[in-house]
Design a protein around this motif. Structure first.
Motif, short mmCIF file in Angstrom:
data_model
loop_
_atom_site.label_atom_id
_atom_site.label_comp_id
_atom_site.label_asym_id
_atom_site.label_seq_id
_atom_site.Cartn_x
_atom_site.Cartn_y
_atom_site.Cartn_z
N ASN A 1 38.62 72.28 45.39
CA ASN A 1 38.24 71.03 46.04
C ASN A 1 37.82 70.04 44.97
OD1 ASN A 1 38.56 72.00 48.74
ND2 ASN A 1 36.67 73.15 48.45
N LEU A 2 38.34 68.82 45.05
CA LEU A 2 38.04 67.78 44.08
C LEU A 2 37.60 66.55 44.85
CD1 LEU A 2 38.16 67.02 41.06
CD2 LEU A 2 40.50 66.23 41.47
N ARG A 3 36.43 66.01 44.48
CA ARG A 3 35.96 64.81 45.17
C ARG A 3 35.27 63.87 44.19
NH1 ARG A 3 34.50 68.82 47.05
NH2 ARG A 3 32.59 69.89 46.68
N VAL A 4 35.38 62.59 44.54
CA VAL A 4 34.68 61.55 43.79
C VAL A 4 33.54 61.09 44.69
CG1 VAL A 4 34.86 59.26 42.76
CG2 VAL A 4 36.76 60.87 42.55
N ARG A 5 32.33 61.24 44.20
CA ARG A 5 31.14 60.87 44.99
C ARG A 5 30.97 59.36 45.00
NH1 ARG A 5 28.44 65.28 41.68
NH2 ARG A 5 28.56 67.15 42.98
N ALA A 6 30.08 58.90 45.88
CA ALA A 6 29.84 57.46 46.02
C ALA A 6 29.37 56.83 44.71
CB ALA A 6 28.81 57.21 47.11
N ASP A 7 28.68 57.60 43.87
CA ASP A 7 28.20 57.04 42.60
C ASP A 7 29.27 57.09 41.50
OD1 ASP A 7 28.30 59.74 41.93
OD2 ASP A 7 26.19 59.87 41.34
N GLY A 8 30.48 57.60 41.84
CA GLY A 8 31.58 57.66 40.88
C GLY A 8 31.67 58.97 40.12
N SER A 9 30.69 59.83 40.27
CA SER A 9 30.76 61.12 39.59
C SER A 9 31.81 62.00 40.26
CB SER A 9 29.39 61.82 39.58
OG SER A 9 28.99 62.11 40.90
N VAL A 10 32.33 62.95 39.52
CA VAL A 10 33.41 63.80 40.01
C VAL A 10 32.90 65.23 40.12
CG1 VAL A 10 35.78 64.59 39.55
CG2 VAL A 10 35.08 62.29 38.87
N ALA A 11 33.24 65.86 41.24
CA ALA A 11 32.82 67.24 41.47
C ALA A 11 34.03 68.06 41.88
CB ALA A 11 31.76 67.29 42.56
N ALA A 12 34.10 69.27 41.33
CA ALA A 12 35.15 70.21 41.71
C ALA A 12 34.46 71.50 42.11
CB ALA A 12 36.10 70.45 40.55
N SER A 13 35.01 72.16 43.12
CA SER A 13 34.51 73.47 43.48
C SER A 13 35.70 74.41 43.57
CB SER A 13 33.73 73.43 44.79
OG SER A 13 34.49 72.87 45.82
N ALA A 14 35.48 75.62 43.11
CA ALA A 14 36.55 76.62 43.09
C ALA A 14 35.93 78.00 43.22
CB ALA A 14 37.34 76.52 41.78
N SER A 15 36.74 78.93 43.64
CA SER A 15 36.32 80.32 43.75
C SER A 15 35.97 80.86 42.37
CB SER A 15 37.47 81.13 44.36
OG SER A 15 37.21 82.51 44.24
N VAL B 1 41.34 75.19 36.71
CA VAL B 1 40.65 74.04 37.32
C VAL B 1 40.84 72.81 36.45
CG1 VAL B 1 38.45 73.13 38.16
CG2 VAL B 1 38.98 75.55 38.46
N ASP B 2 40.73 72.98 35.13
CA ASP B 2 40.96 71.86 34.21
C ASP B 2 42.36 71.27 34.41
OD1 ASP B 2 38.45 72.12 33.08
OD2 ASP B 2 39.16 73.17 31.28
N ALA B 3 43.36 72.14 34.53
CA ALA B 3 44.74 71.67 34.74
C ALA B 3 44.86 70.92 36.07
CB ALA B 3 45.70 72.86 34.71
N PHE B 4 44.17 71.41 37.08
CA PHE B 4 44.17 70.77 38.40
C PHE B 4 43.58 69.36 38.30
CE2 PHE B 4 42.27 69.89 42.55
CZ PHE B 4 43.29 70.24 43.43
N VAL B 5 42.45 69.23 37.61
CA VAL B 5 41.81 67.92 37.44
C VAL B 5 42.70 67.00 36.62
CG1 VAL B 5 39.82 66.73 36.40
CG2 VAL B 5 39.48 68.84 37.72
N THR B 6 43.30 67.51 35.55
CA THR B 6 44.19 66.71 34.71
C THR B 6 45.37 66.17 35.51
OG1 THR B 6 43.56 67.96 32.74
CG2 THR B 6 45.63 66.75 32.63
N ALA B 7 45.94 67.01 36.36
CA ALA B 7 47.09 66.60 37.17
C ALA B 7 46.72 65.50 38.17
CB ALA B 7 47.65 67.81 37.92
N ARG B 8 45.45 65.42 38.51
CA ARG B 8 45.01 64.43 39.49
C ARG B 8 44.14 63.33 38.87
NH1 ARG B 8 46.38 68.94 41.30
NH2 ARG B 8 47.24 69.26 43.38
N ALA B 9 44.23 63.17 37.56
CA ALA B 9 43.40 62.20 36.84
C ALA B 9 43.62 60.77 37.33
CB ALA B 9 43.65 62.29 35.33
N ASP B 10 44.87 60.39 37.63
CA ASP B 10 45.13 59.03 38.11
C ASP B 10 44.44 58.81 39.46
OD1 ASP B 10 46.58 58.39 35.89
OD2 ASP B 10 48.53 58.81 36.80
N TRP B 11 44.53 59.80 40.34
CA TRP B 11 43.88 59.69 41.66
C TRP B 11 42.37 59.55 41.49
CZ3 TRP B 11 40.11 62.78 43.82
CH2 TRP B 11 39.77 62.49 45.15
#
Length: 182
Positions: free
Chosen positions: A21-35, A43-53
């Motif tokens: 799960n990847l989310r951008v919080r209201a303050d602009g910080s980014v949080a990821a959760s994974a098993s 997870v790093d590759a997942f975040v990199t692939a979605r960097a533009d989003w």
């Protein structure tokens, strides 16, 4: 744990989830959760692939914060808000003196509350009001003051409580609506 991938700094939380799960919080910080079984490199590759989003979502979050800050009326300093609320409460106190603890004027406090407009502490005999209440129309402010004073006689929201509010402010429902519009 804080990590950086694809130019995105994010906080990784391990929990029992099926997907990353990847989310951008209201303050602009980014949080990821994974098993816990998912490797951090995955997870790093997942975040990199979605960097533009993520960057687009951070821009939207920043714009939302700016818009909300521009729309929100400036709050008065706490001391000024306290003096104002004390004066407003003094105006209504004579109607409620018989129900106040010991018949004394209650202690008035102003706090930065976001989930409520006011509160009544029977134990300490304190009425507390949100500082943002000072930015509302006077009829709405009066409604909150009366509402909290009525809690000294009726600590719940029973029919008797609402009857007490209506006795002082027959139009309390319209006043209450003003608070819900903001």
């Amino acid at each position: 744990m804080e990590r950086t991938a694809g130019g995105i700094t994010y906080t990784l939380t391990r929990r029992r989830v099926r997907n990353i799960n990847l989310r951008v919080r209201a303050d602009g910080s980014v949080a990821a959760s994974a098993s816990p079984r998912v490797p951090a490199a995955y997870v790093d590759a997942f975040v990199t692939a979605r960097a533009d989003w993520v960057r687009t979502a951070q821009v939207r979050a920043a714009a939302r914060r700016e818009r909300e800050a521009a729309e929100a009326p400036a709050l008065p300093p706490k001391a000024e808000a306290l003096a104002y609320m004390q004066a407003l409460c003094r105006a209504y106190y004579p109607q409620f003196a018989a129900t106040c603890p010991g018949g004394a004027m209650p202690k008035i406090a102003v706090r930065d509350m976001n989930t409520r407009w006011g509160s009544c502490s029977l134990r300490t005999g304190t009425l507390a009001f949100a500082r943002r209440l000072c930015t509302m129309p006077l009829p709405a402010q009066e409604y909150v003051v009366v509402h909290e004073f009525c809690h000294f006689a009726h600590p719940d929201h029973s029919p008797a409580f609402w009857a007490a509010v209506a006795e002082v402010l027959p139009d309390y429902k319209q006043r209450e609506r003003m608070l819900k519009l903001r």
